[in-house]
Design a protein around this motif. Structure first.
Motif, PDB file in Angstrom:
ATOM      1  N   GLN A   1       0.833  -1.202   0.000  1.00 63.73           N
ATOM      2  CA  GLN A   1       0.000   0.000   0.000  1.00 63.73           C
ATOM      3  C   GLN A   1       0.864   1.246   0.000  1.00 63.73           C
ATOM      4  OE1 GLN A   1      -3.256   0.190  -0.419  1.00 63.73           O
ATOM      5  NE2 GLN A   1      -3.523  -2.050  -0.431  1.00 63.73           N
ATOM      6  N   PRO A   2       0.430   2.290  -0.716  1.00 68.50           N
ATOM      7  CA  PRO A   2      -0.747   2.298  -1.577  1.00 68.50           C
ATOM      8  C   PRO A   2      -0.528   1.518  -2.863  1.00 68.50           C
ATOM      9  CG  PRO A   2       0.395   4.381  -1.753  1.00 68.50           C
ATOM     10  CD  PRO A   2       1.097   3.624  -0.666  1.00 68.50           C
TER      11      PRO A   2
ATOM     12  N   ASN B   1      -8.868  -3.214  -2.200  1.00 72.50           N
ATOM     13  CA  ASN B   1      -8.031  -2.200  -1.556  1.00 72.50           C
ATOM     14  C   ASN B   1      -7.031  -1.571  -2.529  1.00 72.50           C
ATOM     15  OD1 ASN B   1      -9.111  -2.047   1.033  1.00 72.50           O
ATOM     16  ND2 ASN B   1      -8.001  -3.874   1.694  1.00 72.50           N
TER      17      ASN B   1
ATOM     18  N   ASP C   1       3.267   6.332   0.813  1.00 72.69           N
ATOM     19  CA  ASP C   1       2.642   6.820   2.043  1.00 72.69           C
ATOM     20  C   ASP C   1       3.440   7.959   2.655  1.00 72.69           C
ATOM     21  OD1 ASP C   1       0.316   5.293   2.332  1.00 72.69           O
ATOM     22  OD2 ASP C   1       1.506   3.555   2.899  1.00 72.69           O
TER      23      ASP C   1
END
Length: 400
Positions: free
Chosen positions: A272-273, A311, A350
């Motif tokens: 993530q992301p 997600n 992030d």
């Protein structure tokens, strides 16, 4: 017998558009780009800048300097370093190439390609490159090119992205054995699948380096290589590698939705992301859909709810500068938006944890005029509903 003949006629009629399309594409195929490594020494005084690359490839090395790597597959990774000159006449979004002797003033060109003996030497050189940079720039940027690219074309596209988006990370180019032919689609699909172990090994080497993190970008069929490599690492139980990956971006991914779902399901913790760039106007992916006989590809923009449930955040560029297959790299609007104020980094990593959409306040005015839509993952939308996360602009509106 009559029924069989009728079915044969219907099958032939269905194939006619694809045959004509393939013939049209083949007819439009022009001369292929060359690196310029075999060209006579000439003055490079007029080039714009030099970008030093580390290269990992599953292409077989050539016996001659042009091309340095062929369309043939290698089961073992080959490593090298090379400098790419950005031409003085470069226009953002363009990859100016030549099929003859590149002129540094007008064409991307390569210089000083040097083979690297093995992965240990490659890692040492990677750490040396990282040490030369300030702490804030000690990330590794891995780019994986798409279908129908020879070595020069994939490398120069990487250089164009690094230059135009002001990417300050150490650039690493991963090249897989594309046939560089419109008619080589199936060959490329097989080559992409075979390249998964090579990319997995490349990511593993990067994870053992002194980098602060790794960012991975895959384009088109290169996205398939990325997903297969991540899946391979997950199935091997390489859990230590995934925290080192600070962001993944798949641009116009040429992946079947069912295959993508299966790949994601095999990865316990998706980095993530995780961002996917889509466009409903992507003609290349529409051709791919027809060739494979399946539904819309993941990059076609018709499976956004599926991506959100997995997600994945989605950037829809359907209405941005034509929404073409290479729009993520060639769109002047996106380069203007994401290449300034480190907005691309905010979307891909992030770095700015206080803004879940990674969109800087300073860039919102540009964003609102870009006809760009961002669809957030379900995990963030749930946070929005509880007031725990900040919203992201969706063409000027919040995507819920």
């Amino acid at each position: 017998m009559v029924g069989a003949v009728s079915r044969m006629k219907k099958t032939a009629i269905r194939l006619v558009p694809l045959i004509l399309l393939a013939a049209l594409l083949q007819g439009c195929a022009g001369p292929r780009a060359v690196t310029g490594l075999a060209s006579p020494t000439q003055s490079d005084a007029r080039y714009l800048s030099t970008i030093p690359f580390l290269v990992a490839t599953t292409r077989a090395a050539s016996a001659t300097p042009e091309p340095p790597y062929s369309r043939d597959r290698s089961l073992a990774l080959n490593f090298s370093q090379v400098n790419v000159l950005v031409p003085a006449a470069h226009r953002p979004g363009s990859v100016e190439t030549s099929s003859d002797i590149p002129d540094p003033a007008r064409h991307f060109s390569a210089r000083n390609l040097t083979p690297i003996a093995d992965s240990k030497s490659f890692l040492s050189l990677l750490n040396a490159r990282l040490a030369e940079r300030p702490p804030s720039q000690r990330e590794i940027f891995i780019f994986v090119h798409g279908y129908n690219n020879n070595f020069a074309e994939g490398l120069f596209r990487n250089a164009q992205i690094v230059h135009d988006y002001n990417i300050s990370s150490v650039p690493l180019h991963f090249s897989w054995a594309s046939a560089a032919s419109f008619s080589g689609y199936l060959f490329d699909r097989d080559s992409a699948l075979l390249a998964r172990n090579g990319l997995a090994e490349t990511i593993e080497i990067a994870a053992r380096s002194n980098a602060s993190g790794i960012v991975i970008v895959g384009h088109s069929m290169g996205s398939y290589v990325v997903m297969e490599a991540l899946r391979t690492l997950a199935l091997r139980g390489e859990s230590r590698i995934f925290p080192r990956i600070r962001g993944v971006m798949l641009a116009a991914p040429d992946i079947d939705p069912d295959v993508f779902s299966s790949q994601v399901d095999d990865i316990p913790v998706l980095p993530q992301p995780f961002t996917v760039i889509v466009s409903r106007r992507d003609r290349a992916l529409n051709i791919s859909r027809r060739l494979t006989g399946g539904g819309h590809r993941i990059g076609s923009g018709f499976n956004i709810p599926l991506l959100q449930k997995k997600n994945v955040q989605v950037i829809d560029i359907s209405d941005v500068d034509g929404g073409g297959h290479s729009g993520f790299a060639s769109s002047g609007t996106l380069i203007k938006l994401l290449g300034s104020d480190r907005l691309l980094r905010r979307l891909m990593t992030d770095e700015d944890a206080t803004a879940n959409g990674k969109v800087a306040e300073a860039g919102q005015a540009v964003f609102e005029n870009a006809a760009l839509a961002i669809h957030l993952p379900v995990r963030i939308l749930e946070g929005l509903s509880t007031g725990q996360s900040r919203p992201v602009l969706d063409g000027g509106n919040v995507s819920r």
